[in-house]
Design an enzyme around this catalytic site. Sequence first.
Site, PDB file in Angstrom:
ATOM      1  N   CYS A 265      -2.444   3.549   2.842  1.00 25.95           N
ATOM      2  CA  CYS A 265      -3.322   2.486   3.322  1.00 25.95           C
ATOM      3  C   CYS A 265      -4.384   3.043   4.258  1.00 25.95           C
ATOM      4  CB  CYS A 265      -2.528   1.379   3.993  1.00 25.95           C
ATOM      5  SG  CYS A 265      -1.640   1.915   5.462  1.00 25.95           S
TER       6      CYS A 265
ATOM      7  N   CYS B 182      -5.382  -1.589  -1.925  1.00 28.77           N
ATOM      8  CA  CYS B 182      -6.357  -2.543  -2.457  1.00 28.77           C
ATOM      9  C   CYS B 182      -7.238  -1.892  -3.512  1.00 28.77           C
ATOM     10  CB  CYS B 182      -7.223  -3.088  -1.335  1.00 28.77           C
ATOM     11  SG  CYS B 182      -6.303  -3.982  -0.070  1.00 28.77           S
TER      12      CYS B 182
ATOM     13  N   CYS C  69       0.809  -1.228   0.000  1.00 29.17           N
ATOM     14  CA  CYS C  69       0.000   0.000   0.000  1.00 29.17           C
ATOM     15  C   CYS C  69       0.839   1.274   0.000  1.00 29.17           C
ATOM     16  CB  CYS C  69      -0.925   0.011   1.206  1.00 29.17           C
ATOM     17  SG  CYS C  69      -1.745  -1.557   1.541  1.00 29.17           S
TER      18      CYS C  69
ATOM     19  N   SER D  46     -13.778  -4.530   7.220  1.00 29.92           N
ATOM     20  CA  SER D  46     -12.954  -4.023   6.140  1.00 29.92           C
ATOM     21  C   SER D  46     -13.857  -3.405   5.080  1.00 29.92           C
ATOM     22  CB  SER D  46     -12.154  -5.169   5.522  1.00 29.92           C
ATOM     23  OG  SER D  46     -11.630  -4.798   4.270  1.00 29.92           O
TER      24      SER D  46
END
Length: 563
Positions: free
Chosen positions: A129, A201, A56, A477
């Site tokens: 991140c 992500c 990240c 998450s």
Amino acid sequence: MSTPGAFDVKHRSRALTEGPERAAARAYLHGIGYSAEDLAKPIVGVAHSWIETMPCNFNNRVLAAKVKQGIRAAGGTPMELNTIAISDGITMGTSGMRASLVSRELIADSIELVASAHAFDALVTISGCDKTIPGTVMALARLNIPGLMLYGGSIKPGHYKGAEVTIQQVFEAVGAYASGKITEAELHELEEAASPGAGACGGQFTANTMAMAFEAMGISPAGSAMVPAEDGRKLELAVEVGELVMDVLRRGQRPSEIITKPALENAIAAVATSGGSTNGVLHLLAVAREMGVPLEIDEFEAISERTPLLCDLQPGGQYVATELYEAGGVPLVLSRLKQAGILNSDAPTVTGRTIGEHADEVVETDGQPVVRPLSDPIKATGGFAILRGNVAPEGCVVKLSGHERRKAVGPARVFEGEEAAMAAVLAHELKAGDIVVIRGEGPAGGPGMREMLSVTAAIVGEGLGEEVALITDGRFSGATRGFMVAHVAPEAVRGGPIAAIADGDTITVDADSGRLDVALSDEQIAARVAAYSQPPRADQHVDIAIQKYAKLVGSAAQGAVAR
């Protein structure tokens, strides 16, 4: 607003670098390469979270070098510093995940300390991140010196069996493997393919959610957030950010002029319309508190209720951040919000222009499928809702994107902690219709308020995603999908009614009525809560380090720091 040309660009660093009495300080700096000319210029901090424990933030140092290049070209002297980061994805399902949320406070603390002690005149923060993004903006809010945040960018999707994949598919594949749907070899092949480089992500998980939110807020430059981490444009953008922060400094524009109530409302609307992470509630409340802007959890509900879900983004949808960038990026989302009359268009941004002006400049790719037109929303309302009830008198957050369910009624399956729930999932002990309850995972009870992605993804991977609901005093998450309720407050260890729930109790989750209830009387709840004590865990040794910062995280639903 600040008056252009009237601001002292060395408003802080003069005290550190000027005068005969500062000769020793200058001598130290000369020894590491700073000239007298350098020290006569404004000092601009460049703070980032480069670290080798995750993809990240892996590009942060490269971006910092480019930001410094831009600062020098625009007449400033950059000074680079770094802080820590915890990978949510890598620590997920382990005791290390307890360090994730509290790392936000340490990130903000460390940047604040260095920037304060070294009297920086301005500050660029680079984040990558989930917790570094809000942590760096919290530092900007505390310092209230001219500055901005640059997001490091999203990872590109991987490719597996002819399809694009993200880390979400790996987490869900664990459940698929446990239920015999895929082989161990297939699981290994997927893990090798899913994360092909640097960047956060790829879906509209927490990192991209917060990056979008802060661009909508105006503390990140318009058009910057969705540029992918390994796209050459990101390096060009970093140079431009270095030049931009010098313009922000000359204008004397402070974060308090950017992080206002209208700007926070824009950020919340961006989370709602994109189907973003429920962690947006926690982080935006924390930033508002740092900036001294009144903001309540129920205001999220009101904004989500009037904001259509327009972005077809993973985990609930089809596309990823790189495809949103190709479609038009965050400005495209802002343009839709402005068309809907939801965007506070006059809110200023770090560019010196309003957010509405940037929304008008969008270049939308013809035929793009990522952001729907207002005439064809995915849903009429946003991707989350705030619930209250006798289980969550202080509130909780339910994710509504990626599924059609708005109500679930069923028997409770109660687990003390994530590990016990995960063991039950992998042992195929859950049944369709169950309401899974995971408690003891809040800010104090965890400690640290872990995310439950390992469990939620395994449930989906096992094929129960549309059949099972889940509630927890922990977090989810941004990659979580399904009918899931998080941030239940008060948490169990603080006397929350979630402590009263027992196996078999009937629970009702109803997004239409805004309620989360258990079929118990007030007297029954009070008696069970009084009798509850959180069982000891096998990994209690991790508590000593994490509790130092876990105490800074306030109510689970409020998500603000208790300073």
